[in-house]
Write a protein that holds these residues in place. Structure first.
Motif, mmCIF file in Angstrom:
data_model
loop_
_atom_site.group_PDB
_atom_site.id
_atom_site.type_symbol
_atom_site.label_atom_id
_atom_site.label_comp_id
_atom_site.label_asym_id
_atom_site.label_seq_id
_atom_site.Cartn_x
_atom_site.Cartn_y
_atom_site.Cartn_z
ATOM 1 N N UNK A 146 0.844 -1.196 0.000
ATOM 2 C CA UNK A 146 0.000 0.000 0.000
ATOM 3 C C UNK A 146 0.883 1.250 0.000
ATOM 4 N N UNK A 147 0.563 2.184 -0.903
ATOM 5 C CA UNK A 147 1.333 3.416 -1.011
ATOM 6 C C UNK A 147 0.893 4.412 0.057
ATOM 7 N N UNK A 148 1.857 5.131 0.597
ATOM 8 C CA UNK A 148 1.590 6.187 1.566
ATOM 9 C C UNK A 148 1.294 7.467 0.787
ATOM 10 N N UNK A 149 0.159 8.105 1.048
ATOM 11 C CA UNK A 149 -0.172 9.347 0.334
ATOM 12 C C UNK A 149 0.912 10.417 0.456
ATOM 13 N N UNK A 150 1.693 10.370 1.508
ATOM 14 C CA UNK A 150 2.773 11.346 1.687
ATOM 15 C C UNK A 150 3.869 11.179 0.625
ATOM 16 N N UNK A 199 6.904 11.293 -5.123
ATOM 17 C CA UNK A 199 7.937 10.300 -5.421
ATOM 18 C C UNK A 199 7.333 9.186 -6.285
ATOM 19 N N UNK A 200 6.147 8.728 -5.917
ATOM 20 C CA UNK A 200 5.480 7.650 -6.657
ATOM 21 C C UNK A 200 5.187 8.094 -8.086
ATOM 22 N N UNK A 238 3.774 -2.007 -8.597
ATOM 23 C CA UNK A 238 2.899 -2.584 -7.568
ATOM 24 C C UNK A 238 2.903 -1.786 -6.269
ATOM 25 N N UNK A 239 3.970 -1.035 -6.010
ATOM 26 C CA UNK A 239 3.965 -0.254 -4.782
ATOM 27 C C UNK A 239 5.317 0.329 -4.433
#
Length: 192
Positions: free
Chosen positions: A112-116, A120-121, A146-147
């Motif tokens: 799961x990606x951190x919105x913060x 970077x993503x 994927x993450x």
């Protein structure tokens, strides 16, 4: 019609180029005869009995041979099926099915990606889309983001790249180096 063939870094997989569009957008991977039931072409290839994977790219089809199967005996059969399909202009997917839609499996909570990390993503996804995916497609495969968590980027290899002996080297030496160079927050790349 002439269908070109190319080798891939995965010796079990050949890339077939029919000289026309295969998938209008996206890609689709079949790793079992059951999954291939939505596509007459993929199903016909699996029906040969010596095929363990089929991958549709924008302008190519990658086919993976079963362990112990030699390409000199399988290649003419695959070419025959591909020629029949493309000359007859048969549909790639069964009518009325959602076969053309490939939705990547939901990422595990571990990915799961951190919105913060949104900026970077976005940089990582842009580099994968513009620099990595075209190169991987040249080898008869695809790569899916994927993450990203704690500096680690998780990627999934598909098509010829899935199970390829050099895929871990591609991830570590190629993709990881590229991402680390452009995105300092990346510390490692791992297969998902």
């Amino acid at each position: 019609m002439f269908i070109e063939t190319e080798t891939t870094p995965n010796p079990a997989t050949l890339k077939f180029l029919p000289g026309e569009q295969v998938m209008p957008t996206g890609t689709r991977e079949f790793t079992s005869p059951e999954a291939a039931e939505v596509s007459p072409l993929a199903q016909a290839l699996f029906d040969l009995g010596d095929v363990t994977g089929v991958f549709f790219g924008r302008d190519f089809v990658s086919v993976t041979a079963a362990p112990g199967v030699e390409w000199p005996s399988l290649k003419p059969q695959v070419l025959s099926i591909l020629l029949d399909h493309f000359v007859s202009q048969a549909p790639l997917f069964m009518p009325g099915s959602a076969g053309g839609i490939a939705v990547p499996a939901e990422a595990d909570d571990d990915f799961a990606d951190d919105p913060a990390d949104a900026d970077v993503i976005e940089q990582i996804k842009d580099l994968i889309e513009t620099r990595v995916r075209p190169a991987v497609a040249n080898d008869g495969g695809d790569i899916i983001y994927r993450g990203f968590r704690e500096g680690v980027v998780y990627l999934q290899m598909q098509g010829a790249c899935s199970g390829c002996p050099s895929s871990s080297a591609t991830l570590k030496n190629g993709i990881e180096s590229l991402l680390k160079h452009y995105v300092p927050e990346v510390s490692e790349v791992r297969a998902a």
